[in-house]
Design a protein around this motif. Structure first.
Motif: not given
Length: 78
Positions: A32-43, A52-69
């Motif tokens: 369950h990621f918002s559309e904005e979060e999904e877009d940011l992860v892909f970009r 994943w750690e760097l990407i998670a640092g740009r999305i408040p409240g998300r961990t690297a593990e969540e982003i990778e999953m």
């Protein structure tokens, strides 16, 4: 559970022999990621890859593990 391709899904048959897929509870938690979060992860992934750690640092409240999953679930059939 099919682990041959890193999938977190389990195949099962319905009463009329149609195959369904069940995602385990760990995977459902991260889907369950918002559309904005999904877009940011892909970009971000396009720019910096699997960092994943760097990407998670740009999305408040998300961990690297969540982003990778999330990424693994979105790309498991590709």
């Amino acid at each position: 559970m099919d682990r041959s391709n890193g999938s977190l899904e389990k195949n099962s048959k319905t009463s009329d022999d149609r195959e369904t897929k069940e995602v385990n509870s760990t995977a459902q938690k991260f889907v369950h990621f918002s559309e904005e979060e999904e877009d940011l992860v892909f970009r971000m992934h396009r720019l910096i890859g699997n960092r994943w750690e760097l990407i998670a640092g740009r999305i408040p409240g998300r961990t690297a593990e969540e982003i990778e999953m999330f990424w693994a679930i979105k790309h498991q059939d590709k």
